[in-house]
Design a protein around this motif. Structure first.
Motif, PDB file in Angstrom:
ATOM      1  N   ALA A  12       0.820  -1.211   0.000  1.00 27.86           N
ATOM      2  CA  ALA A  12       0.000   0.000   0.000  1.00 27.86           C
ATOM      3  C   ALA A  12       0.853   1.260   0.000  1.00 27.86           C
ATOM      4  O   ALA A  12       0.416   2.316  -0.462  1.00 27.86           O
ATOM      5  N   VAL A  15       1.271   2.191  -3.448  1.00 29.36           N
ATOM      6  CA  VAL A  15       0.095   2.915  -3.941  1.00 29.36           C
ATOM      7  C   VAL A  15       0.198   4.396  -3.590  1.00 29.36           C
ATOM      8  O   VAL A  15      -0.030   5.272  -4.432  1.00 29.36           O
ATOM      9  N   GLN A  54      -8.681  -0.366  -3.141  1.00 28.13           N
ATOM     10  CA  GLN A  54      -7.403  -1.030  -2.925  1.00 28.13           C
ATOM     11  C   GLN A  54      -7.531  -2.224  -1.982  1.00 28.13           C
ATOM     12  O   GLN A  54      -6.772  -3.187  -2.090  1.00 28.13           O
ATOM     13  N   ALA A  58      -6.142  -5.758  -3.037  1.00 27.80           N
ATOM     14  CA  ALA A  58      -5.235  -6.502  -2.168  1.00 27.80           C
ATOM     15  C   ALA A  58      -5.795  -7.880  -1.855  1.00 27.80           C
ATOM     16  O   ALA A  58      -5.081  -8.897  -1.907  1.00 27.80           O
ATOM     17  N   ASN A 201      -3.040   1.733 -10.185  1.00 28.42           N
ATOM     18  CA  ASN A 201      -2.720   1.284  -8.831  1.00 28.42           C
ATOM     19  C   ASN A 201      -3.399  -0.037  -8.476  1.00 28.42           C
ATOM     20  O   ASN A 201      -2.916  -0.779  -7.611  1.00 28.42           O
ATOM     21  N   HIS A 205      -1.101  -2.841  -6.967  1.00 30.82           N
ATOM     22  CA  HIS A 205      -1.354  -3.312  -5.605  1.00 30.82           C
ATOM     23  C   HIS A 205      -1.670  -4.810  -5.564  1.00 30.82           C
ATOM     24  O   HIS A 205      -1.136  -5.540  -4.711  1.00 30.82           O
ATOM     25  N   CYS A 209       0.767  -7.439  -3.677  1.00 27.92           N
ATOM     26  CA  CYS A 209       0.275  -8.228  -2.547  1.00 27.92           C
ATOM     27  C   CYS A 209       0.463  -9.724  -2.787  1.00 27.92           C
ATOM     28  O   CYS A 209       0.769 -10.477  -1.857  1.00 27.92           O
TER      29      CYS A 209
END
Length: 402
Positions: A12, A15, A54, A58, A201, A205, A209
């Protein structure tokens, strides 16, 4: 017994590093200079919307161990629709980031030029080489550590600049908590949201992850990462708005960009303010110079089906091409308006599509008990509605209708 999630700052932060670029610095500066603290609420909304999307990205990456690009490829069975999506992603993420990369490097160049006695002609090449060295390592951990460091540097630099300008705390909290749109401010509201809710993003992300965490047991750590890093990025944006509002709103001083902001602060608040602003602008430019090529490589590798290994030749070729285009644009001072307009239109189409697809794929059976809840679907739907509005505004603006 369920193991307590241990917090580690990670994906994150990438991001946050990605959406705090020179474009955000410029947009936030103009918002503060022209409208004071009145539009800070738009950044609060942006941060909440970003966390909603996000978190889904994730969760998708951690549970499926694949990025958004791979899930798009697996989820769309019709060849013609898949080709259309690939075309949109290529146009908005690959071509768009190639052009915007010039702005990222130019922003870092402005900051570095104010800090060191270096001939500005060679700075883009130096910055491009620096970004290439970091990415060429092929180590997610190295990239993560560098970007976390840059986010922390931006935090210190922009927050220190903000405090030096002695803000009006009453007006600031009013702007944060009470939504209002001054005359002529609607497009700036959309711009502030658009600089934070960024489609690439979602690719960055989810893939990051999947590399950092290996099982659904790590979802707690992934969420904590989001709840710390994304608001920190939003705080940086708010500090930039507050700095410009404190220094320029209602005064006979006008600014047109981030460089003007740094130079104009010097006679008002001394060398310290200018130095902190230069440090922040350098960190913002360099962080985006790393994340934009990386996100593009993740997106293209996912939808085309080649390896997203950081040392893969095709993966490296993707980010290197984007980085090289950015260096050329920044070095020559080019302003490829037609390409930027094309990228804006494609990005306007991609953002709502990616948001809708993300909500859809997070309801698929393969996520089992980790599928969206009713509340997550409602919140995701609201963000999608805003994304559609942003897309329509982006296209209308690019076509000259606004």
């Amino acid at each position: 017994m369920k193991q307590k999630a241990r917090f580690t700052m990670g994906p994150a932060a990438l991001v946050a590093a990605a959406f705090i670029g020179p474009g955000t610095v410029v947009t936030a500066s103009l918002a503060g200079a022209n409208f004071g603290y009145a539009l800070l609420w738009a950044l609060v909304f942006s941060v909440v919307a970003t966390m909603i999307l996000q978190e889904m990205a994730a969760r998708l990456g951690v549970v499926t161990q694949q990025g958004l690009g791979e899930n798009i490829r697996a989820g769309i069975s019709r060849p013609w629709l898949r080709r259309l999506v690939v075309l949109l992603i290529f146009a908005a993420v690959i071509i768009g980031n190639s052009v915007y990369q010039g702005g990222n490097i130019s922003g870092a160049r402005l900051g570095l030029a104010d800090l060191l006695p270096i001939d500005g002609q060679y700075i883009p090449v130096v910055l491009g080489a620096l970004a290439a060295v970091v990415l060429w390592q092929g180590s997610y951990k190295v990239i993560e550590k560098v970007l976390i460091g840059l986010v922390l540097l931006m935090s210190v630099a922009f927050l220190a600049t903000f405090l030096l300008t002695q803000p009006d705390w009453g007006a600031l909290f009013s702007g944060l908590l009470i939504p209002s749109v001054p005359s002529g401010g609607i497009l700036m509201v959309v711009a502030l949201i658009g600089t934070t809710v960024v489609p690439y993003n979602l690719f960055l992300h989810s893939s990051s992850c999947a590399q950092k965490w290996q099982s659904a047991n790590d979802l707690g750590a992934a969420r904590k990462d989001i709840y710390i890093s994304v608001p920190l990025g939003g705080l940086i944006s708010m500090a930039i708005v507050g700095t410009a509002a404190s220094a320029f709103f209602g005064k006979a001083i006008t600014i047109q960009g981030a460089a003007d902001l740094g130079q104009a602060l010097q006679p008002l608040f001394g060398d310290s303010a200018t130095t902190f602003m230069a440090l922040g602008l350098f960190a913002a430019g360099l962080s985006s110079s790393l994340t934009a090529p990386l996100a593009s490589a993740y997106a293209l590798s996912g939808v085309l089906g080649y390896s997203n290994n950081l040392k893969d030749k095709k993966f490296r070729a993707t980010w290197f091409t984007i980085l090289l285009v950015g260096v050329v644009i920044a070095s020559l001072g080019l302003k490829p308006i037609e390409v930027i307009i094309f990228a804006q239109v494609a990005n306007g189409l991609l953002l709502p599509f990616m948001a809708l697809f993300l909500v859809w794929v997070c309801n698929q059976p393969r996520l089992a008990q980790h599928r969206n809840s009713l509340l997550q679907n409602i919140l995701g739907g609201l963000v999608c509605a805003v994304a559609i509005g942003l897309g329509a505004r982006s296209i209308a603006s690019a076509m000259g209708w606004l």
